[in-house]
Design a protein around this motif. Structure first.
Motif, PDB file in Angstrom:
ATOM      1  N   ILE A   7     -32.203  84.734  27.815  1.00 14.26           N
ATOM      2  CA  ILE A   7     -32.921  85.804  28.469  1.00 14.26           C
ATOM      3  C   ILE A   7     -31.941  86.722  29.200  1.00 14.26           C
ATOM      4  CG2 ILE A   7     -34.766  86.363  30.072  1.00 14.26           C
ATOM      5  CD1 ILE A   7     -35.890  83.635  29.692  1.00 14.26           C
ATOM      6  N   HIS A   8     -32.092  88.001  28.997  1.00 17.77           N
ATOM      7  CA  HIS A   8     -31.378  88.991  29.793  1.00 17.77           C
ATOM      8  C   HIS A   8     -32.432  89.901  30.407  1.00 17.77           C
ATOM      9  CE1 HIS A   8     -27.577  87.878  27.847  1.00 17.77           C
ATOM     10  NE2 HIS A   8     -28.289  87.796  26.734  1.00 17.77           N
ATOM     11  N   SER A   9     -31.976  90.855  31.201  1.00 18.40           N
ATOM     12  CA  SER A   9     -32.950  91.729  31.816  1.00 18.40           C
ATOM     13  C   SER A   9     -32.315  93.095  32.029  1.00 18.40           C
ATOM     14  CB  SER A   9     -33.387  91.135  33.156  1.00 18.40           C
ATOM     15  OG  SER A   9     -34.359  91.950  33.740  1.00 18.40           O
ATOM     16  N   TYR A  19     -27.985  97.307  34.942  1.00 15.66           N
ATOM     17  CA  TYR A  19     -27.488  95.945  35.088  1.00 15.66           C
ATOM     18  C   TYR A  19     -28.310  94.974  34.257  1.00 15.66           C
ATOM     19  CZ  TYR A  19     -25.540  97.655  39.537  1.00 15.66           C
ATOM     20  OH  TYR A  19     -24.883  98.341  40.508  1.00 15.66           O
ATOM     21  N   CYS A  20     -27.669  93.850  33.941  1.00 11.85           N
ATOM     22  CA  CYS A  20     -28.442  92.699  33.493  1.00 11.85           C
ATOM     23  C   CYS A  20     -28.784  91.894  34.733  1.00 11.85           C
ATOM     24  CB  CYS A  20     -27.638  91.842  32.529  1.00 11.85           C
ATOM     25  SG  CYS A  20     -28.464  90.292  32.152  1.00 11.85           S
ATOM     26  N   THR A  21     -30.076  91.694  34.991  1.00  9.24           N
ATOM     27  CA  THR A  21     -30.435  90.969  36.220  1.00  9.24           C
ATOM     28  C   THR A  21     -31.006  89.603  35.956  1.00  9.24           C
ATOM     29  OG1 THR A  21     -32.472  92.175  36.168  1.00  9.24           O
ATOM     30  CG2 THR A  21     -30.881  92.808  37.840  1.00  9.24           C
ATOM     31  N   GLU A  22     -30.999  89.134  34.725  1.00  8.96           N
ATOM     32  CA  GLU A  22     -31.421  87.749  34.555  1.00  8.96           C
ATOM     33  C   GLU A  22     -30.177  86.948  34.258  1.00  8.96           C
ATOM     34  OE1 GLU A  22     -34.707  86.400  34.909  1.00  8.96           O
ATOM     35  OE2 GLU A  22     -33.319  84.700  35.052  1.00  8.96           O
ATOM     36  N   TYR A  23     -29.963  85.913  35.047  1.00 12.10           N
ATOM     37  CA  TYR A  23     -28.737  85.156  34.908  1.00 12.10           C
ATOM     38  C   TYR A  23     -28.598  84.648  33.479  1.00 12.10           C
ATOM     39  CZ  TYR A  23     -25.269  81.584  35.311  1.00 12.10           C
ATOM     40  OH  TYR A  23     -24.159  80.831  35.113  1.00 12.10           O
ATOM     41  N   CYS A  24     -27.445  84.933  32.847  1.00  7.08           N
ATOM     42  CA  CYS A  24     -27.312  84.609  31.431  1.00  7.08           C
ATOM     43  C   CYS A  24     -25.985  83.947  31.131  1.00  7.08           C
ATOM     44  CB  CYS A  24     -27.478  85.871  30.604  1.00  7.08           C
ATOM     45  SG  CYS A  24     -26.416  87.211  31.136  1.00  7.08           S
ATOM     46  N   GLY A  25     -25.366  83.357  32.152  1.00 11.35           N
ATOM     47  CA  GLY A  25     -24.155  82.609  31.873  1.00 11.35           C
ATOM     48  C   GLY A  25     -22.905  83.270  32.410  1.00 11.35           C
ATOM     49  N   ASN A  66     -20.456  85.528  32.058  1.00 13.74           N
ATOM     50  CA  ASN A  66     -20.114  86.890  32.458  1.00 13.74           C
ATOM     51  C   ASN A  66     -21.327  87.746  32.786  1.00 13.74           C
ATOM     52  OD1 ASN A  66     -17.408  86.547  32.436  1.00 13.74           O
ATOM     53  ND2 ASN A  66     -17.190  87.076  30.269  1.00 13.74           N
ATOM     54  N   HIS A  67     -22.354  87.086  33.275  1.00 14.97           N
ATOM     55  CA  HIS A  67     -23.556  87.792  33.703  1.00 14.97           C
ATOM     56  C   HIS A  67     -23.219  89.003  34.570  1.00 14.97           C
ATOM     57  CE1 HIS A  67     -27.401  88.455  35.636  1.00 14.97           C
ATOM     58  NE2 HIS A  67     -26.993  87.965  36.775  1.00 14.97           N
ATOM     59  N   SER A  68     -22.274  88.828  35.487  1.00 13.85           N
ATOM     60  CA  SER A  68     -22.019  89.924  36.416  1.00 13.85           C
ATOM     61  C   SER A  68     -21.237  91.056  35.776  1.00 13.85           C
ATOM     62  CB  SER A  68     -21.285  89.408  37.649  1.00 13.85           C
ATOM     63  OG  SER A  68     -20.056  88.848  37.272  1.00 13.85           O
ATOM     64  N   TYR A  69     -20.715  90.822  34.567  1.00 12.72           N
ATOM     65  CA  TYR A  69     -20.044  91.936  33.887  1.00 12.72           C
ATOM     66  C   TYR A  69     -20.934  92.569  32.839  1.00 12.72           C
ATOM     67  CZ  TYR A  69     -16.016  90.410  36.383  1.00 12.72           C
ATOM     68  OH  TYR A  69     -15.165  90.097  37.397  1.00 12.72           O
ATOM     69  N   MET A  70     -22.174  92.126  32.773  1.00 13.79           N
ATOM     70  CA  MET A  70     -23.076  92.677  31.780  1.00 13.79           C
ATOM     71  C   MET A  70     -23.754  93.887  32.405  1.00 13.79           C
ATOM     72  SD  MET A  70     -25.695  90.566  29.462  1.00 13.79           S
ATOM     73  CE  MET A  70     -26.896  91.368  28.408  1.00 13.79           C
ATOM     74  N   PHE A  71     -22.966  94.904  32.662  1.00 16.91           N
ATOM     75  CA  PHE A  71     -23.597  96.114  33.176  1.00 16.91           C
ATOM     76  C   PHE A  71     -22.977  97.323  32.525  1.00 16.91           C
ATOM     77  CE2 PHE A  71     -20.671  98.362  35.908  1.00 16.91           C
ATOM     78  CZ  PHE A  71     -19.704  97.407  36.173  1.00 16.91           C
TER      79      PHE A  71
HETATM   80 CU1  CUA Z   1     -27.311  89.178  30.576  1.00 14.36          CU
HETATM   81 CU2  CUA Z   1     -27.376  88.478  32.717  1.00 14.36          CU
END
Ligand code: CUA
Ligand code: HEA
Ligand code: HEA
Ligand SMILES: [Cu+2]
Lengths: 95, 315, 206, 537
Positions: free
Chosen positions: B138-140, B174-180, B182-187
């Motif tokens: 899941i991503h967001s 941003y991606c706001t659903e935790y996805c592993g 590099n979640h915080s670089y998914m923007f």
């Molecule tokens: Cu994709 Cu968090």
């Protein structure tokens, strides 16, 4: 409980209940084998609920116990029902 | 409350911010009021000033009052929240559609004419409907300036979100659903442009093709991998990230599990091609199934050749 | 506050242990309740697949097992009456019958699962991935988890019954003090009730 | 003084059972000793969790890497969340103060099933150990967040199985405690103590116990399914096999929303005991407080979906969940009003526990009001999964449960140890803690509204300022915490002995010596017609 003498359920009652349970079981097998469409699920569940009632009331003594146990059981089934209904508010109305 | 630059950046900002103001307004009144009353009681009925307590059991009338008033107030809050949210579910028919593909850990935006980018370019004042597709977990998608957010759930193919950008500029996405990892670089960014500028951009497909030709094969391979996000999982320096490192990979012996049994294979062209298109067919020892997803359809055979050329150089 | 003298001996309160058992049963109900929610959601989302998959289960074995559990439920209920009438011998017989029936249930289950396994139907099997639709895989996934969990409860129930029989034998359970027997009975009926729902959901509704 | 010294000698603290020393503690079925076992084990875990919190704040002090890699950060907030939720605040007040006080408050010698009580502590320890194994051994510390969302939780290569199993066992511990309390309250009340004479804390334990009993099994089975999914691929939550990841979220929150009320109810109960004592007044609106406790317990069971507004539920469900969420705020409002009214015309004795209780009300209100922002549809869409949520739950979990825990430990400390702490240092600790707390979490509200997502290892430069302030706050908070802990440890060893009732409390637990003897009551008390919950003399 040890002081208040409780009703000892006679064996015959249990036999009667078992016969009723078996009858309901075969009835539910019968009714689900005929084609009723969506009603099959409802029919099967109604029979299951009737059987559960018998088990709870007689085998599990609720009928002879103090009422609060029965009330608790009832409330828990209601709570569970509420949870199911609310869950289905999602799935029913998904596009 | 917000940076004034970004207010009215989309058609939803007004409704959402009104709800914020209503709820926080009521809350502040109560917070300050109740705190003040409490402090006053503490001061006034301190043991020094009020040595003898007066017992009070309660008051049914008060209980009713302070049940009913908050009840009314929360219904007001509910109403504003509902009113600001309701239009979010109803996209207009003429909306421009863009497919957003989320995977660990980047977004790809696919336009109706086939153009793919990693930044979302949009025309101003045009309704946009983003169709959200997640490939792995899941991503967001969250664009704070527009007050929109929607999870993308793998296996669920009809999620969308829509809005009308109403202000030119660059906004974060941003991606706001935790996805592993590099979640915080998914923007990434949303770039909203005047419609003419957008149209020019939209119809111009030469820019990408041109740059690919002047590069050497290895540089092109590296660039492809960079833009599609391989290095999120694979390092070049020998360290183990989510997947095995690329360092020294080409030509080495790999222990893999395939169809339930272990075997040793050499990492040649065919092996790498398979690793990219059917990652689960030959699982490298020590790594889990399903983490790397197939890139079939996203990378062409030519891309693969370029990637292989590049991998040969990473030794 | 007045005070009265009361003896210091360990306080025996059969009703407390009975409520304790009921509360435990409530948690069990919710445990299976969650499974039933999952089941109904997936049935709602995949009606056809559940229909097809349900037909692969053997109604006859299911029905036999239902009868077995119902009868065993009656025998254990009777054993409570027996102990309260002071009939230790009958109590032991009834408990033994219950235990045997439970065993027969498990044996049936073993053969049922075994035949599924031999057809390549088990969680994560390649055969299923290749030949079954997603809904059918879900159906069998749930089938194995729910009946498996139920079987675990049967095992626990059997353990309880054995423990009870030992205590009856050691005369720790007798006409005046039979809360363990009563509680084992309650637990056993719970196992029965869960089966009462599992049976129609998996074997009957097609 | 002499008398209180001998009370300590005669108390449960010194009277050994079959074994002496450490063994005497871990084999004791005395509810008071079990309460302390929980206190020490929970405090240890709390400490570990806090250090991890501190580490996260240190990492976030500047964009980019300061202390650790992204992988470690993800593991850190997962472990921080798991420890804080499952090992600290859910067992927290019930297991420590509930165990210690419930029998004392209702005039009983012990809980209904003392051995099961000890067993549940062992389950707690076993769960903790399993989770620690998951942290330290195997292919990597779990990195899913405390929510274990599918499908990531069965895709990640980290050591999920022991962690899941550990959480499952902790759930068992929680269920057994709840079961014990319900039976105790039903069957063990002293003669004459009717339901309307139970102290509020006992009532909230009762409400909490029901939620523990009815909600925990749901998450138990859900976690089992995730484990089975990892092991066998049954497909229940795996979209590749037709499963629905959103169903996982439903089931998870069916437990975890009620769980937040498991945490807060006893916290509210403790505050409802403390305020009357220090205002020297009976509780205002006792019946309304009971009703609101039960209402929170019940309605709280039906609002789980407010964690899923952006998850892709149907619009109808979002509408219903938002409405129900607002309804559940009402009983909390009633509680706040009644607490403040209890102070009215009292004779307020400003002591450390009261400072904590009053600041509890303040931070609880902030946490609650931010909950309203989250419960409303439009605003939730914007702030869901941002720093705003993090601020909300720290304000209400740490602010609510943590403050109440601090209030409770300072209030019942003399009862537990028969000794008194230095209230000067205790107050200094409180003020540091409070100031640190506010400056730690308030900036996060702002960050969330500006759009900084949660569970972000790195952030854009525009968020830098607020993050610095927040990190700075965490240091002040830590200082306060150190002061408090040292003060209490010193007092437990060598504080001056106090008599049975230093605060002039009016509930039953203050009628026995401090610390209580093993048997609690020499004779089981009989509650008279006119004795209320708040007027024993
Ligand atoms: Cu994709 Cu968090
Ligand atoms: C102790 C725990 C606790 C408590 C008591 C609460 C209480 C409340 N919570 Fe909170 N919540 C959490 C712990 C808690 N929460 C946690 C841990 C999360 C995050 C989980 C995660 O994702 O990791 C969360 C997340 C969370 C969300 C999801 C956010 C998101 O992810 O998008 C929402 C949304 O509705 C919410 C709402 C509420 C509401 C409305 C209340 C209400 O009960 C609050 C009621 C209180 C008041 C309203 C204040 C007092 C009242 C007055 C002073 C009177 C005046 C009142 C009026 C005028 C109404 N909470
Ligand atoms: C009771 C619950 C609780 C408590 C008390 C805390 C306490 C703290 N938490 Fe935590 N937190 C959660 C529950 C809690 N948290 C949960 C459930 C999550 C969600 C996890 C997830 O997303 O899955 C979370 C997430 C979370 C995040 C978000 C991570 C992210 O989304 O990116 C952050 C970020 O800063 C954070 C910080 C802190 C800090 C700084 C503290 C501070 O209180 C810590 C202060 C520290 C001290 C007071 C320690 C003092 C001691 C010393 C300094 C040592 C002294 C030495 C001796 C005495 C010998 N927490
Ligand atoms: Cu919630």
């Amino acid at each position: 409980m040890s002081d208040e003498k409780q009703h000892i359920v006679p064996y015959s009652t249990f036999v009667v209940v078992l016969v009723a349970l078996l009858a309901l079981t075969f009835a539910s097998i019968g009714i689900t084998s005929i084609e009723l469409g969506g009603l099959t699920v409802a029919a099967a569940l109604i029979f299951a609920i009737a059987k559960t009632y018998l088990v709870l009331a007689y085998f599990m003594h609720i009928k002879y116990d103090k009422p609060y146990i029965g009330i608790m059981v009832g409330l828990i089934f209601l709570l569970f029902l509420a949870v199911v209904i609310i869950t289905f508010l999602d799935y029913f109305y998904r596009v | 409350m917000y940076n004034t630059e970004i207010t009215q950046a989309s058609n939803f900002v007004k409704g959402v911010d009104t709800a914020f103001l209503v709820i926080m307004g009521i809350s502040f009144v109560f917070l300050l009021g109740l705190t003040a009353v409490m402090l006053y009681f503490i001061y006034r009925y301190n043991r020094k000033r009020h040595p003898k307590p007066i017992q009070i059991e309660g008051s049914t009338r008060l209980e009713i009052v302070w049940t009913v008033i908050p009840l009314v107030l929360v219904m007001v809050m509910f109403y504003y929240g509902w009113a600001g949210w309701k239009p979010m579910g109803k996209p207009p028919k003429d909306a421009m559609e863009v497919t957003v593909i989320g995977r660990m850990w980047n977004f790809i935006f696919e336009y109706e004419n086939g153009r793919k980018t990693d930044t979302l370019y949009l025309p101003k004042d045009q309704a946009v409907k983003l169709n959200l597709v997640a490939l792995d977990v899941i991503h967001s998608v969250y664009i704070p300036a527009f007050r929109v957010k929607q999870d993308m759930v793998p296996g669920k193919d009809n999620t969308f979100m829509w809005f009308i950008p109403q202000r030119e500029g660059t906004f974060e996405l941003y991606c706001t659903e935790y996805c592993g990892l590099n979640h915080s670089y998914m923007f990434n960014y949303v770039k909203v442009m005047e419609s003419e500028a957008f149209n020019t951009w939209y119809s111009d497909t030469t820019a990408v093709a041109a740059s690919a030709e002047i590069e050497s094969a290895t540089a092109a391979g590296r660039r492809i991998m960079q833009s599609i996000g391989c290095f999120a999982c694979h390092s070049l320096d020998g360290s183990k990230l989510v997947g095995p490192t690329f360092k020294g990979l080409y030509g080495s012996e790999r222990t893999v599990t395939s169809g339930g049994s272990k075997k040793v294979v050499t990492a040649d062209d065919e092996y790498i091609r398979k690793a990219i298109f059917e990652p689960d067919a030959e699982l490298v020892e020590g790594f889990g199934r399903g983490l790397m997803l197939s890139y079939r359809g996203q990378l062409s055979e030519d891309d693969i050749l370029l990637i292989i050329e590049y991998l040969k150089t990473v030794q | 506050m007045e005070k009265t003298h009361q003896a210091h001996h360990e306080h025996y309160d059969p009703e407390a242990s009975k409520i304790g058992m009921w509360l435990f049963i409530f948690t069990e109900l919710l445990l299976f309740g969650a499974m039933f929610i999952i089941y109904s959601v997936y049935r709602y989302l995949n009606p056809e697949a559940f229909h097809l998959a349900g037909e692969e289960l053997n109604t006859l074995i299911g029905a036999i097992n239902t009868v077995i559990l119902l009868v065993s439920s009656m025998t254990i209920a009777m054993s409570t009456s027996a102990i309260r009438k002071g009939n230790i011998w009958l109590t032991q017989q009834l408990l033994a019958i219950t235990l045997v029936l439970a065993l027969v249930f498990l044996v049936n289950k073993y053969f049922e699962w075994g035949s599924k396994f031999s057809h390549g139907i088990f969680p994560g099997s390649e055969y299923m991935l290749a030949n079954y639709s997603q809904g059918e895989i879900l159906f069998f996934g749930l089938y194995f988890v729910m009946t498996g969990l139920h079987a675990v409860h049967i095992l626990v129930g059997m353990g309880l019954i054995i423990w009870t029989m030992i205590e009856v034998r050691q005369k720790k359970i007798h006409q005046e003090k039979y809360d363990l027997l009563e509680n084992s009975g309650l637990y056993w009926h719970l196992v029965d009730i869960i089966w009462i729902f599992l049976f129609p959901l998996f074997y009957l509704i097609h | 003084m002499q008398e209180s010294q001998s009370a300590i000698q005669a108390s449960y603290l010194r009277t050994p059972g079959r074994f002496k020393g450490f063994l005497g503690w871990v084999t004791s079925t005395d509810h008071k000793r079990i309460g302390l076992l929980y206190l020490y084990s929970i405090a240890t875990m709390f400490f570990v969790g806090m250090l991890l919190g501190l580490a996260m704040k240190l990492e976030l002090v500047a964009p980019g890497k300061t202390l650790m890699e992204a992988r470690d950060y993800n593991a850190t907030f997962t472990v921080h969340g798991v420890i804080m939720i499952f090992m600290v605040v859910i067992p927290g007040l019930p297991a420590v103060f509930g165990n210690f006080l419930l029998p004392l408050m209702i005039g009983a010698r012990d809980v209904a099933f003392p051995r099961i009580n000890l067993l549940s502590w062992y389950f707690y320890v076993a769960g903790v150990v399993l989770i620690l194994i998951a942290l330290l051994f195997g292919p990597g510390t779990p990195d899913t967040g405390w929510t274990f969302y599918a499908p990531y939780s069965f895709k990640t290569g980290t050591n999920m199985l022991p962690a899941i199993f550990g959480a499952f066992i902790l759930g068992f511990s929680s269920i057994l405690t709840g079961l014990n309390f319900i039976v105790t309250i039903h069957r063990m009340r002293a003669p004459g103590m009717g339901w309307m004479k139970l102290p509020m804390f006992a009532w909230t334990l009762y409400g909490t116990a029901w939620i523990q009993l009815l909600a925990t099994p749901v998450v138990g089975i859900t976690l089992v399914l995730v484990a089975l999914e990892r092991l066998f691929g049954i497909g229940v939550f795996d979209p590749a096999l037709g499963g629905d990841p959103i169903l996982y979220q439903h089931l998870f929150w069916i437990y975890s929303h009620p769980a937040v009320y498991i945490m807060i109810l006893p916290a509210m109960g403790a505050v409802s005991e403390i305020i009357p004592t220090f205002a020297q007044k009976q509780l205002f609106g006792y019946k309304a407080l009971i009703l609101s406790t039960m209402a929170i317990a019940f309605v709280g069971y039906l609002v789980w979906g407010h964690h899923m507004f952006t998850a892709g539920m149907s619009g109808t469900a979002q509408y219903a969940f938002s409405l129900l969420t607002f309804l559940v705020a009402i009983p909390s409002a009633i509680k706040v009003f009644n607490w403040i009214s209890t102070m009215y015309k009292g004779s307020i004795n400003m002591q450390t526990p009261f400072y904590w209780a009053a600041s509890f009300i303040f931070v609880f209100m902030i946490g609650g009001f931010s909950g309203l922002v989250l419960g409303s549809l439009a605003t939730n869409i914007h702030v869901h999964d941002t720093g705003f949520v993090v601020a909300h739950f720290h304000y209400i979990v740490f602010g609510g449960v943590g403050y109440s825990f601090m209030a409770a430990i300072h209030y019942w400390f003399p009862k537990i140890y028969g000794r008194m702490y230095d209230s000067h240092w205790a107050n200094i600790g409180w003020i540091l803690f409070f100031v640190g707390f506010v400056s730690l979490y308030t900036p996060m509200f702002w960050l969330g509204m500006k759009g900084m997502p949660r569970r972000y290892y790195d952030y854009l430069p525009e968020f830098h300022g607020a993050n610095i302030l927040s990190t700075f706050g965490s240091w002040i908070l830590a200082m306060g915490f150190i002061v408090i802990v040292f003060n209490l440890i010193r007092a437990a060893r060598s504080g001056p002995p106090v008599g049975p009732n230093p605060w002039n409390g009016k509930t039953m637990e203050w009628m026995v010596p401090s610390p209580p003897p093993v048997e609690n009551f020499e004779e089981i008390p009989v509650v008279g017609e006119n004795d209320g919950p708040y007027n024993y003399e």
